[in-house]
Every structure is written in C-alpha cells, then in structure tokens.
Scaffold this active site. Structure first.
Site, short mmCIF file in Angstrom:
data_model
loop_
_atom_site.label_atom_id
_atom_site.label_comp_id
_atom_site.label_asym_id
_atom_site.label_seq_id
_atom_site.Cartn_x
_atom_site.Cartn_y
_atom_site.Cartn_z
N LYS A 206 12.79 -31.15 58.44
CA LYS A 206 14.16 -30.62 58.61
C LYS A 206 14.43 -30.20 60.05
CE LYS A 206 15.33 -30.05 53.85
NZ LYS A 206 15.68 -29.25 52.70
N ARG A 242 8.47 -30.12 48.49
CA ARG A 242 9.09 -31.46 48.50
C ARG A 242 8.86 -32.04 49.88
NH1 ARG A 242 13.85 -33.79 50.13
NH2 ARG A 242 14.84 -35.26 48.69
N1 HH2 Z 1 16.36 -31.38 50.53
C1 HH2 Z 1 16.96 -32.60 50.62
C2 HH2 Z 1 17.32 -33.26 49.45
N2 HH2 Z 1 17.11 -32.73 48.23
N3 HH2 Z 1 16.31 -30.96 46.88
C3 HH2 Z 1 15.73 -29.76 46.77
N4 HH2 Z 1 15.51 -29.22 45.56
N5 HH2 Z 1 15.35 -29.04 47.88
C4 HH2 Z 1 15.54 -29.52 49.14
O1 HH2 Z 1 15.21 -28.80 50.12
C5 HH2 Z 1 16.15 -30.81 49.30
C6 HH2 Z 1 16.53 -31.51 48.12
C7 HH2 Z 1 17.18 -33.23 51.96
O2 HH2 Z 1 18.24 -34.10 52.05
P1 HH2 Z 1 18.27 -35.74 51.99
O3 HH2 Z 1 19.49 -36.14 52.74
O4 HH2 Z 1 18.14 -36.22 50.60
O5 HH2 Z 1 17.06 -36.25 52.85
P2 HH2 Z 1 15.57 -36.53 52.39
O6 HH2 Z 1 15.62 -36.83 50.93
O7 HH2 Z 1 15.14 -37.66 53.25
O8 HH2 Z 1 14.77 -35.29 52.63
#
Ligand code: HH2
Length: 266
Positions: A206, A242
């Site tokens: 992040k 995650r």
């Molecule tokens: N961060 C992302 C997506 N989904 N779900 C949960 N529960 N917690 C998180 O911190 C979280 C999440 C990040 O965003 P995204 O745009 O989907 O990027 P990536 O999936 O590559 O991390």
C-alpha cells in the site's frame, strides 16, 4: 490470505491475472507458497478505478472460483461489495465474503450474508472508493474505526449472521491519510483485536509504505515495508494478513512466531 485479482486495473497486479489460465497458475503458486485463503476479486477498489457491472464481475470471478474450488485445497474468499456477486461466488465454492463496504453497499447486503451462511469480512472505509482519499477526516481514528466495526458486527448479527462467521478489518488505505491515519491505526490494532472477532489486515504494497520510504516506490518495491507492517499486525494479534507476496510473508511470520514462542519458554 493471498490476493488473486481477476481485474485489468487493480493497483498492484491489475491485468496480470485477467486470463483464467494465468489466474489458476498464480493461485497454485500462492498455495504452494503458504496461502491458506485465496481472495478473488473482480473489481478494483482503488480511487479512480472503473466500476464494473454485476454480470461482468460475475463473469470474471465465477469460472475461476469454480476451478479453484475443484482443484485446490485453499479456502476461497470473494472480494466484492455486490450481493449478487457474493451469491454466485458462494454457489461456485467461495466460503468467505470479503466486503470493503461492511455490508452497506446494497439494501440486501446484510440479508444476503445471513442467508449465504458464509464467513464475512466487515471492513472499515470512510467515504466511497472513488473519492475516499480526497479529504479523510477523523478526530480519533482508532476509536472511530473500532466503533464503526462494532456497530457493523452488531448490524450483521441482528440480520442473522452468526457471531462466529464475522471477521473485522480496519481498512488500511481506505479513506485514510497515508501517515496521519494509517499509522495510528496500525499502532492501535490491539483495540480492534480487543473487540473479540478475528481481524484481517491488508497492508501489502500500500501507498503509505512508499510514503515512509521517501516516496515514489513502485508497488514491486514495497516488500520490506509490507512485511514490517504484517509483523506489526501479527504482534497485535490479527488472525490473517491479506498479501501479494505470500512466500516472503509466510517466512517472516514463521520466524517471528518461533521467536515469540521461544520467548514464552518453548
Ligand atoms: N485492500 C484491497 C482490496 N481489498 N479487502 C480487505 N478486507 N482489506 C483490505 O485491506 C483490502 C481489501 C486493495 O485494493 P485493490 O484495488 O483490490 O488492490 P489489490 O487487490 O491489488 O491489493
């Protein structure tokens, strides 16, 4: 929890796994590397990402989940805010609904979670994905996030979701200033863990990591910071992290856990 994005535009791995064969191969690698859960997403939540219609999102994730459920041993999580996508994903074999809106996106989100009977991740987000980073504001970020998550857990239980199905997530980077909000929240994770539900933490790659490292670090240059933040989460007692880099994170966590155990006398 390993991240598996079947999206063209996620912030760190968008486009790489939109092809089902590539996604399946990557899933096998995440499992071999130590992932217990695969978090499958068909719509990016990053600011400015294109919204995806329900049918298109289902078309991206459902065949992949079906394949994963048939051919792998990992538990599958669906990262979606849409009840219709969650229903299709659970029918295909997903056992966790990861909802970044904490079941607030649609009027039938709560009832759908209750009727599906799957685990649900309730995540904190201030604002909406498109605009959440514009001007996030908190008087006391830890107290406000904890109060929100407690309220959403109550709402889920009132709608019929079983207590043991609920996970909480502070939503690092979702409507939070990179430094002023994310860091106190990471330092205060014990308060979220203290609510009594398993906590999921998403810090992998992040932006705050780049900000703390002089700025301008691309997503593939954030591994050290991602691991440092995951370990801070482990020390606070989170149940799962995650992550994109499963092997490196699993190694760090097992070394950290072995040292912690030795410190307790064995
Ligand atoms: N961060 C992302 C997506 N989904 N779900 C949960 N529960 N917690 C998180 O911190 C979280 C999440 C990040 O965003 P995204 O745009 O989907 O990027 P990536 O999936 O590559 O991390």
């Amino acid at each position: 929890m390993g991240v598996l994005n079947a999206t063209p535009d996620s912030f760190s791995d968008g486009g790489r796994f939109a092809d089902p064969e590539a996604a399946l191969a990557h899933a096998r690698r995440l499992i071999a590397d130590g992932a217990d859960i695969l978090d499958v997403g068909g719509e990016s939540t990053r600011p400015g990402a294109e919204p995806v219609g329900e049918a298109a999102e289902i078309a991206r994730v459902e065949p992949l989940i079906r394949e994963l459920a048939a051919h792998t041993r990992a538990r599958i999580s669906i990262d979606t805010m849409k009840p219709g996508v969650a229903r299709a994903a659970v029918a295909a074999g997903a056992v966790i609904w990861n909802d970044v809106t904490a079941l607030r996106h649609a009027p039938d989100s709560l009832a759908t979670a209750a009727s599906l009977g799957c685990d649900v991740v309730l995540m904190h987000m201030q604002g909406e994905p498109g605009t959440m980073q514009a001007e996030p504001h908190y008087d006391d970020v830890v107290s406000e996030v904890a109060a929100f998550l407690a309220e959403r857990a109550e709402a889920a239980m009132a709608a019929g979701v079983l207590r043991e199905r609920i996970w909480l997530d502070p939503g690092i980077g979702f409507g939070k200033h990179m430094i002023r909000h994310n860091l106190p929240l990471l330092a205060g994770l014990g308060r979220i863990v203290g609510l009594g539900f398993p906590v999921l933490l998403g810090v992998s790659r992040k932006s705050f990591i780049s900000a703390l490292d002089g700025g301008g670090r691309d997503v593939d240059q954030r591994l050290g910071g991602s691991i440092a933040a995951a370990l801070a989460g482990a020390a606070a007692g989170v149940a799962a992290v995650r992550v994109h880099d499963v092997r490196e994170t699993a190694q760090a966590l097992s070394v950290w856990a072995a040292i912690a155990q030795a410190g307790r006398g064995g």
